[in-house]
Design a protein around this motif. Structure first.
Motif, PDB file in Angstrom:
ATOM      1  N   SER A 162      -5.272  -0.277 -22.173  1.00  0.00           N
ATOM      2  CA  SER A 162      -6.463  -0.996 -21.478  1.00  0.00           C
ATOM      3  C   SER A 162      -5.902  -0.016 -20.679  1.00  0.00           C
ATOM      4  O   SER A 162      -5.274   0.943 -19.965  1.00  0.00           O
ATOM      5  CB  SER A 162      -6.307  -1.791 -20.904  1.00  0.00           C
ATOM      6  OG  SER A 162      -5.443  -1.830 -19.841  1.00  0.00           O
ATOM      7  N   CYS A 163      -7.522   1.248 -19.734  1.00  0.00           N
ATOM      8  CA  CYS A 163      -7.891   1.957 -19.284  1.00  0.00           C
ATOM      9  C   CYS A 163      -8.945   1.725 -18.214  1.00  0.00           C
ATOM     10  O   CYS A 163      -9.555   0.921 -19.014  1.00  0.00           O
ATOM     11  CB  CYS A 163      -7.118   2.663 -19.337  1.00  0.00           C
ATOM     12  SG  CYS A 163      -8.614   3.487 -21.133  1.00  0.00           S
ATOM     13  N   SER A 212      -5.606   2.352 -13.279  1.00  0.00           N
ATOM     14  CA  SER A 212      -4.151   2.229 -13.525  1.00  0.00           C
ATOM     15  C   SER A 212      -4.471   2.067 -15.252  1.00  0.00           C
ATOM     16  O   SER A 212      -5.392   1.866 -15.797  1.00  0.00           O
ATOM     17  CB  SER A 212      -4.516   0.063 -12.980  1.00  0.00           C
ATOM     18  OG  SER A 212      -5.541  -0.266 -13.380  1.00  0.00           O
ATOM     19  N   ARG A 214      -2.256   0.158 -19.246  1.00  0.00           N
ATOM     20  CA  ARG A 214      -0.994  -0.521 -19.615  1.00  0.00           C
ATOM     21  C   ARG A 214      -1.072  -0.013 -20.837  1.00  0.00           C
ATOM     22  O   ARG A 214      -2.401   0.475 -21.697  1.00  0.00           O
ATOM     23  CB  ARG A 214      -2.221  -1.896 -20.212  1.00  0.00           C
ATOM     24  CG  ARG A 214      -1.084  -3.019 -20.322  1.00  0.00           C
ATOM     25  CD  ARG A 214      -1.710  -4.322 -20.572  1.00  0.00           C
ATOM     26  NE  ARG A 214      -0.630  -5.525 -20.891  1.00  0.00           N
ATOM     27  CZ  ARG A 214       0.534  -5.884 -20.123  1.00  0.00           C
ATOM     28  NH1 ARG A 214       0.271  -6.023 -18.798  1.00  0.00           N
ATOM     29  NH2 ARG A 214       1.072  -7.089 -20.520  1.00  0.00           N
ATOM     30  N   GLU A 216       1.996  -0.182 -24.181  1.00  0.00           N
ATOM     31  CA  GLU A 216       2.593  -1.405 -25.494  1.00  0.00           C
ATOM     32  C   GLU A 216       3.495  -0.540 -26.074  1.00  0.00           C
ATOM     33  O   GLU A 216       3.240   0.712 -26.563  1.00  0.00           O
ATOM     34  CB  GLU A 216       1.616  -1.987 -26.466  1.00  0.00           C
ATOM     35  CG  GLU A 216       2.318  -3.260 -27.112  1.00  0.00           C
ATOM     36  CD  GLU A 216       1.348  -3.511 -27.716  1.00  0.00           C
ATOM     37  OE1 GLU A 216       2.076  -4.278 -28.622  1.00  0.00           O
ATOM     38  OE2 GLU A 216       0.596  -3.277 -28.507  1.00  0.00           O
ATOM     39  N   CYS A 239       5.318  -4.463 -22.777  1.00  0.00           N
ATOM     40  CA  CYS A 239       4.156  -3.582 -22.210  1.00  0.00           C
ATOM     41  C   CYS A 239       4.517  -3.239 -20.731  1.00  0.00           C
ATOM     42  O   CYS A 239       5.162  -4.073 -19.913  1.00  0.00           O
ATOM     43  CB  CYS A 239       3.123  -4.313 -21.584  1.00  0.00           C
ATOM     44  SG  CYS A 239       2.338  -5.017 -23.606  1.00  0.00           S
ATOM     45  N   ASP A 241       2.477  -2.228 -16.662  1.00  0.00           N
ATOM     46  CA  ASP A 241       1.491  -1.617 -16.551  1.00  0.00           C
ATOM     47  C   ASP A 241       1.938  -0.726 -14.760  1.00  0.00           C
ATOM     48  O   ASP A 241       2.510  -0.938 -14.210  1.00  0.00           O
ATOM     49  CB  ASP A 241       1.177  -2.574 -15.564  1.00  0.00           C
ATOM     50  CG  ASP A 241      -0.093  -4.025 -16.677  1.00  0.00           C
ATOM     51  OD1 ASP A 241      -0.349  -3.872 -16.792  1.00  0.00           O
ATOM     52  OD2 ASP A 241       0.026  -5.945 -16.470  1.00  0.00           O
ATOM     53  N   ARG A 243       0.317   1.702 -11.988  1.00  0.00           N
ATOM     54  CA  ARG A 243      -0.650   1.347 -11.397  1.00  0.00           C
ATOM     55  C   ARG A 243      -0.385   2.773 -10.602  1.00  0.00           C
ATOM     56  O   ARG A 243       0.046   2.775  -9.420  1.00  0.00           O
ATOM     57  CB  ARG A 243      -1.468   0.504 -10.200  1.00  0.00           C
ATOM     58  CG  ARG A 243      -1.791  -0.942 -11.176  1.00  0.00           C
ATOM     59  CD  ARG A 243      -1.463  -1.855 -10.081  1.00  0.00           C
ATOM     60  NE  ARG A 243      -0.276  -2.332 -10.257  1.00  0.00           N
ATOM     61  CZ  ARG A 243       0.771  -3.082 -10.846  1.00  0.00           C
ATOM     62  NH1 ARG A 243       0.170  -3.479 -11.944  1.00  0.00           N
ATOM     63  NH2 ARG A 243       2.003  -3.232 -10.343  1.00  0.00           N
ATOM     64  N   SER A 251       4.596  -0.039 -10.416  1.00  0.00           N
ATOM     65  CA  SER A 251       4.353  -0.716 -11.882  1.00  0.00           C
ATOM     66  C   SER A 251       5.433  -1.261 -12.571  1.00  0.00           C
ATOM     67  O   SER A 251       6.174  -1.726 -11.320  1.00  0.00           O
ATOM     68  CB  SER A 251       4.783   0.373 -13.413  1.00  0.00           C
ATOM     69  OG  SER A 251       6.214   0.973 -12.705  1.00  0.00           O
ATOM     70  N   ASP A 254       7.075  -6.400 -19.004  1.00  0.00           N
ATOM     71  CA  ASP A 254       6.449  -7.204 -18.548  1.00  0.00           C
ATOM     72  C   ASP A 254       6.304  -7.658 -20.186  1.00  0.00           C
ATOM     73  O   ASP A 254       6.031  -6.905 -21.025  1.00  0.00           O
ATOM     74  CB  ASP A 254       5.144  -8.287 -18.329  1.00  0.00           C
ATOM     75  CG  ASP A 254       3.277  -7.661 -18.623  1.00  0.00           C
ATOM     76  OD1 ASP A 254       3.575  -6.979 -19.938  1.00  0.00           O
ATOM     77  OD2 ASP A 254       3.149  -7.191 -17.740  1.00  0.00           O
TER      78      ASP A 254
END
Length: 266
Positions: A162-163, A212, A214, A216, A239, A241, A243, A251, A254
């Motif tokens: 995701s972006c 931000s 995400r 993997e 994963c 995250d 930002r 970051s 998780d």
């Protein structure tokens, strides 16, 4: 390609083991032939003090004694070999490494040599020559009863999932590189090693507002116990995250999934 993985070396080792087995079998048959030939030669030389009974009875008794002793010796050898193999298998199972993974806060990396993984994006949005290290790190801990004699990292992959809308990240998978992977790694009981994660920083102008994304990750690991000739294969999925803002990187790690394969990898 590592030397141990070279097909020519495996063929050479197989031929060498076969030649050694043939030499041992040939030596045993040569010894039997010599032992059987001794009374025949003595009888041919007419040494009567050596064979006081009839020649046939003496030869049968002599040869029977030789084969009986060899069979007894072979039985003892097979029993010892089976016991050693069982003992080795028991030690391998009893002291098999058992790894676990956790997330801990970062500390001063200048005082710790861990394993560092960083991403190359090949994207116009990021500066691949300038890395930002995450505030958290992965901790690989040995919870088993035996030492990890050799720990290595295999295949790696990182995919942005995701972006922000309107940004093109040039493909679904980024290249993951390793630092300090060539250092031999031993993990004693109840000890651990750290994995630090680095990602490139966005170019100037992208972080005017919060940016931000995400990511993997999938990491392949191999751990060989001190009593094992083979390594257990682990797969780690997690994963990140990330930002980015003018204030820096914030970051978190998780969605961790850590598995050990049932199959043993040579």
């Amino acid at each position: 390609m590592k030397c141990d993985e070279c097909p020519y070396k495996r063929i050479f080792n197989r031929i060498w083991k076969t030649m050694g087995l043939l030499l041992r079998v040939g030596a045993i048959f040569a010894l039997i032939a010599i032992l059987i030939a001794i009374p025949v030669v003595l009888a041919w030389l007419d040494v009567s003090n050596v064979l006081p009974n009839s020649l046939s009875e003496s030869l049968f008794a002599y040869i029977g004694g030789i084969f009986g002793g060899l069979l007894s010796l072979a039985g003892v050898y097979l029993t010892i070999k089976s016991a050693l193999k069982t003992r080795k298998l028991d030690l391998e199972i009893e002291y098999r490494p058992l790894l676990s993974v956790g997330v801990v806060d970062s500390k001063d990396r200048s005082h710790h040599i861990g394993l560092e993984l960083f991403v190359l994006t090949n994207s116009s949005l990021f500066n691949d020559s300038h890395l930002e290290w995450l505030g958290e790190r992965l901790l690989i801990e040995n919870l088993g009863r035996g030492e990890v004699a050799e720990f290595t990292v295999g295949q790696l992959s990182c995919s942005p999932i995701s972006c922000p809308e309107g940004f093109n990240l040039n493909g679904r998978e980024w290249k993951v590189c390793k630092l300090f992977d060539s250092i031999p790694r031993v993990i004693p009981m109840s000890r651990s090693i750290e994995i630090h994660l680095g990602i490139p920083t966005p170019i100037d102008g992208v972080t005017v507002k919060d940016f931000s994304l995400r990511l993997e990750y999938e990491v392949e690991m191999f751990a060989r116990g001190v009593y094992s000739e083979e390594a257990d294969r682990y797969t780690l999925n997690f994963c990140v995250d990330a930002r980015f803002s003018p204030r820096g990187l914030n970051s978190s790690i998780d969605s961790i999934v850590f598995n050990r394969d049932d199959a043993r990898i040579q």
